[in-house]
Design an enzyme around this catalytic site. Structure first.
Site, PDB file in Angstrom:
ATOM      1  N   GLY A 158       2.037   2.491  -2.682  1.00  0.00           N
ATOM      2  CA  GLY A 158       1.937   3.086  -4.009  1.00  0.00           C
ATOM      3  C   GLY A 158       2.618   2.216  -5.053  1.00  0.00           C
ATOM      4  N   THR A 159       2.651   0.915  -4.783  1.00  0.00           N
ATOM      5  CA  THR A 159       3.289  -0.053  -5.689  1.00  0.00           C
ATOM      6  C   THR A 159       2.705   0.045  -7.102  1.00  0.00           C
ATOM      7  OG1 THR A 159       3.198  -1.495  -3.740  1.00  0.00           O
ATOM      8  CG2 THR A 159       3.978  -2.481  -5.805  1.00  0.00           C
ATOM      9  N   THR A 160       1.381   0.095  -7.173  1.00  0.00           N
ATOM     10  CA  THR A 160       0.699   0.111  -8.470  1.00  0.00           C
ATOM     11  C   THR A 160       1.143   1.328  -9.285  1.00  0.00           C
ATOM     12  OG1 THR A 160      -1.181  -0.726  -7.201  1.00  0.00           O
ATOM     13  CG2 THR A 160      -1.597  -0.161  -9.497  1.00  0.00           C
ATOM     14  N   TRP A 161       1.231   2.445  -8.625  1.00  0.00           N
ATOM     15  CA  TRP A 161       1.658   3.691  -9.265  1.00  0.00           C
ATOM     16  C   TRP A 161       3.096   3.561  -9.780  1.00  0.00           C
ATOM     17  CZ3 TRP A 161       2.604   8.811  -6.089  1.00  0.00           C
ATOM     18  CH2 TRP A 161       2.740   9.885  -6.963  1.00  0.00           C
ATOM     19  N   SER A 188      -4.707   2.590   4.337  1.00  0.00           N
ATOM     20  CA  SER A 188      -4.875   2.015   3.008  1.00  0.00           C
ATOM     21  C   SER A 188      -4.931   0.486   3.079  1.00  0.00           C
ATOM     22  CB  SER A 188      -3.719   2.474   2.117  1.00  0.00           C
ATOM     23  OG  SER A 188      -3.876   1.978   0.817  1.00  0.00           O
ATOM     24  N   HIS A 225       7.566  -7.460  -2.286  1.00  0.00           N
ATOM     25  CA  HIS A 225       7.271  -6.805  -1.005  1.00  0.00           C
ATOM     26  C   HIS A 225       8.244  -7.268   0.078  1.00  0.00           C
ATOM     27  CE1 HIS A 225       3.724  -4.628  -2.040  1.00  0.00           C
ATOM     28  NE2 HIS A 225       2.889  -5.623  -2.069  1.00  0.00           N
ATOM     29  N   ARG A 273      -7.984   3.629  -4.594  1.00  0.00           N
ATOM     30  CA  ARG A 273      -8.999   4.084  -3.635  1.00  0.00           C
ATOM     31  C   ARG A 273      -9.072   5.599  -3.692  1.00  0.00           C
ATOM     32  NH1 ARG A 273      -9.595   5.365   1.841  1.00  0.00           N
ATOM     33  NH2 ARG A 273      -7.331   5.532   1.972  1.00  0.00           N
ATOM     34  N   LYS A 305       0.792  -1.232   0.000  1.00  0.00           N
ATOM     35  CA  LYS A 305       0.000   0.000   0.000  1.00  0.00           C
ATOM     36  C   LYS A 305       0.829   1.289   0.000  1.00  0.00           C
ATOM     37  CE  LYS A 305      -3.223  -1.336  -0.701  1.00  0.00           C
ATOM     38  NZ  LYS A 305      -3.410  -2.157  -1.942  1.00  0.00           N
TER      39      LYS A 305
END
Ligand code: A3P
Length: 298
Positions: free
Chosen positions: A50-53, A142, A112, A264, A48
Site C-alpha cells: 500500500g506504498t502508493t496509498w 498483489s 523498500h 488494482r 505491494k
C-alpha cells in the site's frame, strides 16, 4: 547466490535481502551517500503493502497548509510516486549522488529496504520512519499481479511464485524478515518507527491517520478537525478517487512502470480468489512460526 526471479529474470541475495539487479546501483549509492536530516521522514514498505496509498496520505498530511484548495491539489495531476520518490529506485539510480537540495524540510522519501539495510545516517539521526506492511497472502497476490501486469521477463506461474515467496525469495524478501526488522525497531524505539498495517488503515482510517499525524509532530488542530480535514485527506487519497484520476490511468513512471499498475482492487482478503485453502494455510503456518516470538498477527 542467484535464483531465477519474477520481477526481472533474477533476484540477487544481497545482505540477506532479495534484490533485482536493476536496483542494485541505487541501493549501493543510497547506502553509501545518503545523509539523513533529523527532520526527514522516510516511508518504508514491503512492495505491494500500500506504498502508493501511504505516499498520497503522507504527502497530503505534511502539505495540508500549502494546498488548502483540494481542487488544485498536486495529487490530482501527479502520481503519488512522483510526489514522493523512492530513494534507491528513483533518486539514487538516476544519480549516484543526487542533489536533494530542492526538497524542502521536512523531506519526504520512501524506500523498500529493510530496517537493517538502511544507511547508518537514517538509523542514527532523529529522522522518523513510517512503516507499512500488509498480510502476506494479499501482499503475495498483489505482487504476483503486479509483475504479470508489467509483463516482466521471468514472470512465474502463480504456483511457482508462491513456492518462492514461501521460501523467502521475493522482491525485497524474505517478507517476514522485512516486517520483523521494522517491528523490532518500532518496539525498541517507538519515537523513531511507527508500525502500520494496511488492514488497520482500511478498518479505521481516521484513527490511523490521526496517529500518523501525532507521530510526525503535526497533529490535527481542533480547527482542522472541525473543518473535516481528516476526512478530506482520506477521501482525496482513497482508492476510488486516485484510481479514477486520468494521471493514474495513463502514462508511466520514469522507472518504466505504468501508473495504472499501482491500482488494482485495493481490498483486504482478495487472496481468497487466487490461493487454494492449502496455499493459504501454508502461508498462515509459516507466518505463525516466523512471528511466534512477537505479538504480530494478521
Ligand atoms: P491490490 O493489488 O491488492 O489491489 P503498492 O502501492 O505498495 O505497490 O501496493 C499496491 C497495492 O495497494 C495494490 O493492491 C493496490 O490496488 C493498492 N492500493 C493502491 N492505492 C490504494 C489506495 N488509495 N487505497 C487502498 N489501496 C490502494
Amino acid at each position: 547466490p542467484k535464483e531465477e526471479g519474477w520481477v526481472s529474470n533474477h533476484l540477487h541475495l544481497y545482505h540477506g535481502c532479495w534484490i533485482t539487479p536493476r536496483y542494485m546501483p541505487g541501493v549501493l549509492a543510497f547506502q553509501k551517500h545518503f545523509q539523513a536530516r533529523d527532520t526527514d521522514i522516510i516511508l518504508a514498505t514491503t512492495p505491494k503493502a500500500g506504498t502508493t496509498w501511504l505516499k498520497a496520505i503522507l504527502f497530503s498530511l505534511l502539505n495540508r497548509v500549502s494546498y488548502p484548495d483540494l481542487q488544485k491539489h498536486p495529487l490530482l495531476t501527479s502520481n503519488p510516486h512522483v510526489l514522493v520518490p523512492f530513494l534507491e529506485i528513483d533518486l539514487y539510480i538516476e544519480n549516484q549522488v543526487p542533489d536533494l537540495t530542492s526538497f524542502v524540510s521536512p523531506r519526504l522519501f520512501s524506500t523498500h529496504l529493510s530496517y537493517n539495510s538502511l544507511p547508518t545516517s537514517a538509523k542514527v539521526s532523529n529522522c522518523k520512519i513510517v512503516y507499512l506492511c500488509r498480510n502476506p497472502k494479499d501482499t503475495f497476490v498483489s505482487l504476483w499481479h503486479f509483475t504479470n501486469k508489467l509483463r516482466l521477463k521471468g514472470t512465474n506461474s502463480l504456483e511457482e511464485a508462491f513456492d518462492k515467496f514461501c521460501r523467502g525469495v521475493s522482491l525485497y524478501g524474505p517478507y517476514w524478515d522485512h516486517v520483523l526488522s521494522f517491528w523490532k525497531e518500532s518496539i525498541e524505539n517507538p519515537q523513531k518507527v511507527l508500525f502500520l498495517k494496511y488492514e488497520k488503515m482500511k478498518e479505521q482510517p481516521t484513527y490511523e491517520l490521526r496517529k500518523v499525524a501525532e507521530f510526525l509532530g503535526c497533529p490535527f488542530t481542533p480547527g482542522e478537525e472541525a473543518k473535516g480535514v481528516v476526512n478530506d485527506i482520506l477521501r482525496l487519497c482513497s482508492f476510488d478517487n486516485l484510481s479514477t484520476l486520468e494521471v493514474n490511468k495513463s502514462g508511466k513512471l520514469s522507472s518504466g512502470e505504468a501508473n495504472e499498475a499501482f491500482f488494482r482492487r485495493g481490498e483486504v482478503g482478495d487472496y481468497t480468489n487466487y490461493l487454494t485453502p492449502e496455499m493459504a494455510e501454508k502461508l498462515d503456518r509459516i507466518t505463525e512460526e516466523k512471528f511466534r516470538e512477537t505479538q504480530l498477527k494478521f
